[in-house]
Design an enzyme around this catalytic site. Structure first.
Site, PDB file in Angstrom:
ATOM      1  CD  GLU A 155       6.250  -6.840  -3.218  1.00  0.00           C
ATOM      2  OE1 GLU A 155       5.383  -6.916  -2.710  1.00  0.00           O
ATOM      3  OE2 GLU A 155       7.128  -5.989  -2.570  1.00  0.00           O
ATOM      4  CD  GLU A 210       8.010  -2.367  -5.043  1.00  0.00           C
ATOM      5  OE1 GLU A 210       7.329  -2.330  -3.904  1.00  0.00           O
ATOM      6  OE2 GLU A 210       7.823  -3.176  -5.757  1.00  0.00           O
TER       7      GLU A 210
HETATM    8  O1  AHR Z   1       4.728   0.114  -4.053  1.00  0.00           O
HETATM    9  C1  AHR Z   1       3.652  -0.254  -3.810  1.00  0.00           C
HETATM   10  C2  AHR Z   1       3.619  -1.880  -3.879  1.00  0.00           C
HETATM   11  O2  AHR Z   1       4.246  -2.585  -2.893  1.00  0.00           O
HETATM   12  C3  AHR Z   1       3.979  -2.624  -5.070  1.00  0.00           C
HETATM   13  O3  AHR Z   1       3.275  -2.595  -5.985  1.00  0.00           O
HETATM   14  C4  AHR Z   1       4.480  -3.956  -4.576  1.00  0.00           C
HETATM   15  O4  AHR Z   1       5.572  -4.492  -5.367  1.00  0.00           O
HETATM   16  C5  AHR Z   1       4.656  -3.769  -3.063  1.00  0.00           C
HETATM   17  O5  AHR Z   1       4.279  -4.474  -2.323  1.00  0.00           O
END
Ligand code: AHR
Length: 525
Positions: free
Chosen positions: A173, A292
């Site tokens: 990110e 994610e």
């Molecule tokens: O999964 C929680 C957080 O969400 C992670 O650390 C990040 O990559 C995302 O914003």
């Protein structure tokens, strides 16, 4: 009663089911590692300190890969802190989650746990505070057989054989201003490209994931992917997509349609991959790694919990974003899995974020029990029963207008077919009020089959004594799981006779799995 149709042809294959679609994520964050997978002293802990009850649930979940060690955490992490004798490992501040990191668990321990859990390890390198050098070092430490300072250090630390990690994420990110070491697309694209180049010199067999946007609402979304792919095409194998959804302002109708937003997000990234010449069929195709995704109450985190964390000192493994999931959340997670499967021709892998305690399908208490949350079940159903290939099929369903995502089908579904011709249909009914009759029409031109029987049908829905907010607890689970109703003349939950048209009733707000077995023709037919 709503009515929807799913035409299926077992010969009409979209793509093989990518086994890595059923990945998960364990970050050094909250109680994911410490008091999650690792709790020395727990009655079920093994000699290494890993909880046996949590491990058993992870195995039951059927996940295939695990991303580690972050997440936001990785952007300030020194991998060297987590190797070598525990007594010598430094205690550090983790600025990403305002916590204290003891480094009791690092690469060796996690690789050992992942092997026990039968999970392929996907390792993220720090491209926030660090760069090419540290990424190359951890790769050499992990994957080089022997005879160099780093590989021999690994052997002295107890791992004679290399960890042979095949999947590597180039940062996390980096487009987000919250990220440690946040960068512009050009800055990140150049760094990712040069890191990829050196890592590939060291180990040409690895697959690399470039960091895409943090979500589809980022102001840089689109331009970020175009720029990063322009720098890295030919060097990376995947680009990431991160996607979290939540119910906002009590708008359950939009929340239930979240998968239509994921569909569009994936389609847009796929179009950009094609635009830069890295689509399927190109010399170096780039897949989409949805590394994610989940349901996460980010509003609650941003508006309340985050302030408490930032002003609460530097605790070790505090309780962070331990969302408790409802029946509604389970239906949304199921529908997101339908979206991922439907994009199997472009999505090369995906990681449910996360695995234990932190926005997770598995929860546990220190010294106490571990249990399955409602979202465990749709993930487990797809991970263990989506076999073979995904079929190209469009569901014909009435639609609903949503405030956030426009029109969305009330019934959504996807199907897979395995080598024996068995088909599995994954379906959801997004209606909060109405049950839906789903008719599956099978057209099978193969000479060997005379029809299909429904041999298994289960649904997860609102339990008789609950509502859409009902959750699982350590004591009571699973909520709302029951056999599906098969309308007259067949009795409930009994297999239907061979047929090319099978109808089931999906309860209002439900997630369902249906297994259809072919009936082979007898020699006289
Ligand atoms: O999964 C929680 C957080 O969400 C992670 O650390 C990040 O990559 C995302 O914003």
């Amino acid at each position: 009663m709503l009515s929807a149709r799913l035409p299926l042809d077992p010969q009409l294959v979209l793509a093989p089911v990518p086994r890595r679609l059923f990945g998960t994520f364990v970050e050094h964050m909250g109680r994911a590692v410490y008091e999650g997978i690792y709790e020395p002293g727990h009655p079920t802990a093994d000699a290494e300190g890993f909880r046996g009850d949590v491990l058993a649930l992870v195995r039951e979940l059927g996940a295939t890969t695990v991303r580690y060690p972050g997440g936001n955490f990785v952007s300030g992490y020194r991998w060297e802190d987590g190797v070598g004798p525990r007594a010598d490992r430094p205690v550090r501040l983790d600025a990403a989650w305002h916590s204290t990191e003891t480094n009791a668990v690092g690469l060796h321990e996690f690789a050992s746990w992942a092997a026990q859990a039968d999970l392929e390890l996907m390792y993220a390198v720090n491209l926030g505070t660090r760069g090419i050098d540290a990424a190359a070092d951890v790769l050499e430490y992990a994957n080089h057989p022997a005879g160099t300072a780093l590989s021999d250090q690994r052997r002295r630390n107890g791992a004679d054989a290399p960890f042979a990690i095949g999947l590597w994420c180039l940062g996390n990110e980096v487009d987000g201003p919250w990220q440690i070491g946040h960068k512009t697309a050009d800055e990140y694209g150049r760094l990712a490209a040069e890191t990829a180049r050196l890592m590939t010199f060291l180990d040409p067999d690895i697959e690399l994931v470039a960091a895409g946007s943090s979500n589809a609402e980022m102001p840089t979304f689109g331009e970020w992917e175009r720029t990063v792919l322009t720098h890295t095409a030919g060097l990376v194998h995947h680009i990431s997509v991160h996607a979290y959804y939540e119910e906002q302002d009590g708008d359950a109708v939009s929340f239930l349609a979240s998968a239509t937003a994921l569909d569009r997000y994936i389609d847009t990234v796929a179009a950009i991959i094609d635009e830069v010449g890295a689509g399927p069929g190109s010399a170096h195709p780039v897949g989409i790694s949805v590394d994610e995704w989940n349901v996460w109450s980010q509003t609650r985190w941003n508006e309340h919990d985050k302030t408490a964390v930032l002003t609460g000192g530097w605790p070790e493994h505090p309780r962070l974003i331990e969302d408790t999931y409802t029946v509604t959340d389970a239906v949304v997670v199921g529908s997101l899995l339908i979206s991922l499967l439907r994009h199997s021709d472009r999505v090369s892998m995906a990681n449910l974020a996360q695995l234990v305690n932190v926005i997770a399908p598995i929860r546990c208490e220190p010294g106490g029990p571990a249990w399955r949350q409602s979202t465990f079940f749709p993930f487990q159903h797809t991970a263990t029963r989506a076999r073979g290939s995904v079929l190209a099929a469009d569901v014909d369903s009435p639609e609903i207008d949503t405030l956030r995502h426009g029109a969305a089908p009330l019934v959504d579904a996807v199907a897979t077919v395995d080598d024996d011709g068995r088909m599995t249909v994954f379906a959801c009914n997004r209606s909060l009020e109405d049950a839906a009759e789903l008719t599956i029409d099978v057209t099978d031109a193969s000479a060997a089959t005379s029809g299909y029987r429904l041999v298994r049908a289960e649904t997860l829905t609102i339990p008789a004594d609950g509502d859409r907010h009902t959750t699982n607890t350590a004591e009571a689970q699973p909520v709302g799981m029951r056999p599906l109703t098969v309308p007259a003349p067949q009795a409930a939950a009994t297999p239907t006779p061979p047929s090319s048209s099978i109808t089931v009733v999906l309860p209002a707000l439900s997630w369902s799995v249906l297994e259809l077995a072919p009936t082979r023709k007898t020699p006289h037919e």
